[in-house]
Design an enzyme around this catalytic site. Structure first.
Site, PDB file in Angstrom:
ATOM      1  N   ASP A 139       2.728  10.718   7.858  1.00  0.00           N
ATOM      2  CA  ASP A 139       2.635   9.647   8.207  1.00  0.00           C
ATOM      3  C   ASP A 139       3.911   8.719   9.192  1.00  0.00           C
ATOM      4  OD1 ASP A 139       1.284   6.998   9.113  1.00  0.00           O
ATOM      5  OD2 ASP A 139       2.459   5.531   7.640  1.00  0.00           O
ATOM      6  N   HIS A 146       4.947  -2.040  17.317  1.00  0.00           N
ATOM      7  CA  HIS A 146       5.517  -1.596  15.496  1.00  0.00           C
ATOM      8  C   HIS A 146       6.562  -1.685  15.018  1.00  0.00           C
ATOM      9  CE1 HIS A 146       3.528  -2.091  11.179  1.00  0.00           C
ATOM     10  NE2 HIS A 146       4.443  -0.601  10.960  1.00  0.00           N
ATOM     11  N   GLU A 211      -2.895  -1.144   7.874  1.00  0.00           N
ATOM     12  CA  GLU A 211      -2.063  -0.303   9.200  1.00  0.00           C
ATOM     13  C   GLU A 211      -2.824   0.201   9.867  1.00  0.00           C
ATOM     14  OE1 GLU A 211       2.726  -0.511   8.515  1.00  0.00           O
ATOM     15  OE2 GLU A 211       1.701   1.854   8.272  1.00  0.00           O
ATOM     16  N   GLU A 213      -3.818   2.520  12.448  1.00  0.00           N
ATOM     17  CA  GLU A 213      -3.514   3.774  13.025  1.00  0.00           C
ATOM     18  C   GLU A 213      -4.771   4.068  13.049  1.00  0.00           C
ATOM     19  OE1 GLU A 213      -0.111   5.638  10.345  1.00  0.00           O
ATOM     20  OE2 GLU A 213       0.514   3.637   9.783  1.00  0.00           O
ATOM     21  N   ASP A 245      -3.544   2.758   6.505  1.00  0.00           N
ATOM     22  CA  ASP A 245      -2.134   2.806   6.013  1.00  0.00           C
ATOM     23  C   ASP A 245      -1.990   1.885   4.793  1.00  0.00           C
ATOM     24  OD1 ASP A 245       0.384   4.249   4.610  1.00  0.00           O
ATOM     25  OD2 ASP A 245       1.014   3.580   6.033  1.00  0.00           O
ATOM     26  N   ARG A 249       4.090  -4.660   1.243  1.00  0.00           N
ATOM     27  CA  ARG A 249       5.160  -4.936   1.736  1.00  0.00           C
ATOM     28  C   ARG A 249       6.448  -5.343   1.033  1.00  0.00           C
ATOM     29  NH1 ARG A 249       4.788  -2.068   6.142  1.00  0.00           N
ATOM     30  NH2 ARG A 249       2.729  -2.547   8.065  1.00  0.00           N
ATOM     31  N   GLN A 252       8.335  -2.522  -0.844  1.00  0.00           N
ATOM     32  CA  GLN A 252       8.593  -1.672   0.580  1.00  0.00           C
ATOM     33  C   GLN A 252      10.317  -2.170   0.769  1.00  0.00           C
ATOM     34  OE1 GLN A 252       6.106  -1.301   4.064  1.00  0.00           O
ATOM     35  NE2 GLN A 252       7.968   0.128   4.969  1.00  0.00           N
ATOM     36  N   LYS A 265       3.602   2.952  -0.206  1.00  0.00           N
ATOM     37  CA  LYS A 265       2.463   3.299   0.752  1.00  0.00           C
ATOM     38  C   LYS A 265       1.793   4.347  -0.407  1.00  0.00           C
ATOM     39  CE  LYS A 265       4.498   1.849   4.494  1.00  0.00           C
ATOM     40  NZ  LYS A 265       3.470   1.476   5.840  1.00  0.00           N
ATOM     41  N   THR A 269      -4.631   5.220   0.560  1.00  0.00           N
ATOM     42  CA  THR A 269      -5.117   4.928   2.023  1.00  0.00           C
ATOM     43  C   THR A 269      -6.589   5.445   2.729  1.00  0.00           C
ATOM     44  OG1 THR A 269      -2.833   6.252   2.389  1.00  0.00           O
ATOM     45  CG2 THR A 269      -4.914   6.030   3.854  1.00  0.00           C
ATOM     46  N   GLU A 386       2.799  -8.367  11.349  1.00  0.00           N
ATOM     47  CA  GLU A 386       3.239  -8.409  12.825  1.00  0.00           C
ATOM     48  C   GLU A 386       2.334 -10.822  12.891  1.00  0.00           C
ATOM     49  OE1 GLU A 386       1.940  -4.485  12.956  1.00  0.00           O
ATOM     50  OE2 GLU A 386       3.633  -4.446  15.243  1.00  0.00           O
TER      51      GLU A 386
HETATM   52 MN    MN Z   1       2.222   3.594   7.923  1.00  0.00          MN
END
Ligand code: MN
Length: 440
Positions: A139, A146, A211, A213, A245, A249, A252, A265, A269, A386
């Site tokens: 990743d 971001h 996320e 992606e 993904d 948080r 993380q 993570k 996915t 975000e």
């Molecule tokens: Mn990611």
């Protein structure tokens, strides 16, 4: 790099009626996937309108010849790994043959039409699978907005680490938990420091995020110890998908110092099932946007003239959310963010080259995530962290509900489209999955 040919001609139409002006899968797209019907054995397929071409049946009918036939044999198996390994020439030959077979004026159109009852399946009646066994999943972090937004939330000054504009930053993620669109993902348990506390506790993630992606499927491998130069990098890319993904948080934040994300993570996915090829994306290639004044030029091994000229993509991206209440009220998914692949700071070729510069071998069926693709303004933010400024602001949905983080029952869908004047628009299908309660 990639030449435009008759498979990009906007005047050509398919004899499959639903392909005409199909938002995702017109004749000019022809993405590869793996599907099964009625619990049968998975096999390769190609999406055309609302239908899927059964590549196993097509192989058995022996309509194709030469390299296209060899590629078709590889593509008819339970995984696309063998086709991926064959490289661009085989994939292009097969695309050309399928285009001919499916177009109104194709030389094989009549033979294919005669077989259509066994050759074609309605998409609504099939089950999609992972297109290949994923050997490794890396990743990246190439969405610069971001990365900056994350730094700002953490109070880092300046928000970007000094390496960001030199190194295509990435971490090795987890391949075993990648699932195809439609498979629910369970909220993980883990260690996190709950707001207002100082010490960690073990429990369900309280700050679930998605996320947005862009996914990369690796095709032709390189040998261990043999780096892939920037001018050869695209030859190793089989195609692309959309990749969510999922990110815990709170877990993380606590676990990531100093080695980076781990359990936050690796629980799940979600990727879209169709692999859109570099050939289908050729009309949507653009120059890599010029770096802002003052940013360093990429180091020589990451600098390719052709890559700078046409190594980026102009793809419109969307994130949609559909909550349990929205489903109950019959409301469709609501778009909560729009972005574009042109906001990536690094090209796909730069990711491939950097990944292998120390001799790491990539293998067919490996995948990359681009990193979250946010754009400059808040409606472009590709993660809920975000959009809600780390949960400090609510977003209000069409159902009247509010969100700071993803809650159980929320379904997140990622979509992508290529539009360019003079060309037929194409889409990626969906990466869609529901967040569900923890299993224990
Ligand atoms: Mn990611």
């Amino acid at each position: 790099m990639i030449q435009l040919d008759e498979t990009h001609d906007s005047r050509r139409r398919s004899w499959v009626p639903s392909a005409h002006q199909h938002k995702e899968f017109p004749l000019q797209n022809l993405p590869f996937g793996v599907f099964s019907v009625g619990g049968g054995e998975p096999r390769g397929g190609v999406a055309i309108g609302d239908l899927i071409v059964d590549l196993k049946v097509l192989h058995e009918k022996k309509l194709l010849t030469g390299l296209a036939a060899t590629a078709l044999e590889a593509a008819s198996q339970t995984s696309l790994q063998a086709l991926m390994a064959m490289g661009a020439g085989a994939r292009i030959a097969l695309r050309g043959a399928l285009f001919d077979l499916l177009s109104e004026s194709g030389t094989l159109a009549a033979s294919a039409k005669a077989l259509s009852s066994t050759l074609l399946h309605p998409s609504a009646e099939v089950q999609m699978h992972l297109p290949a066994k994923i050997g490794a999943y890396t990743d990246f972090f190439a969405g610069i907005t971001h990365a900056e937004n994350g730094g700002k939330r953490r109070g880092t000054n300046p928000p970007l680490n000094p390496n960001y504009k030199y190194v295509p930053v990435a971490y090795h993620s987890r391949a075993s938990t990648v699932r195809v669109s439609g498979v629910p993902v369970a909220r993980p348990h883990g260690q996190r420091v709950v707001d207002g506390q100082n010490l960690p506790t073990f429990g369900p993630c309280l700050k679930m995020d998605f996320e947005l992606e862009f996914g990369v499927w690796i095709g032709q491998p390189n040998q261990w110890g043999e780096p892939i130069g920037i001018d050869q990098a695209n030859e190793h890319v089989f195609g692309h998908c959309m990749l969510n993904d999922w990110s815990a948080r709170d877990i993380q934040r606590w676990e990531s110092a100093p080695l980076g994300p781990f359990l936050s993570k690796n629980f799940g996915t979600t990727i879209s099932p169709w692999i859109v090829t570099p050939e289908a994306l050729a009309p949507f290639r653009i120059a890599q946007p010029e770096r802002p004044a003052g940013d360093p030029r990429p180091l020589d091994y990451l600098w390719g003239e052709a890559d700078q000229r046409e190594g980026a993509l102009d793809l419109h991206l969307e994130v949609l959310i559909q909550t349990e209440a929205m489903r109950a009220q019959g409301l469709p998914g609501q778009r909560i963010a729009v972005s574009n692949t042109k906001h990536l700071y690094w090209t796909v070729a730069q990711m491939v080259t950097h990944h292998t510069c120390g001799g790491c071998n990539l293998e067919p069926g490996d995948i990359f995530g681009s990193g979250t693709i946010s754009g400059p303004t808040p409606e472009n933010y590709g993660s809920i962290a975000e959009l809600t400024f780390d949960g400090t602001q609510e977003i209000t949905l069409s159902s009247g509900e509010t969100r700071r983080w993803v809650v159980d029952g929320d379904e997140i869908s990622l979509r992508a489209y290529g539009h360019r004047e003079g060309f037929v628009s194409i889409g990626f299908g969906e990466s869609r999955a529901r967040m569900v309660a923890p299993k224990r």
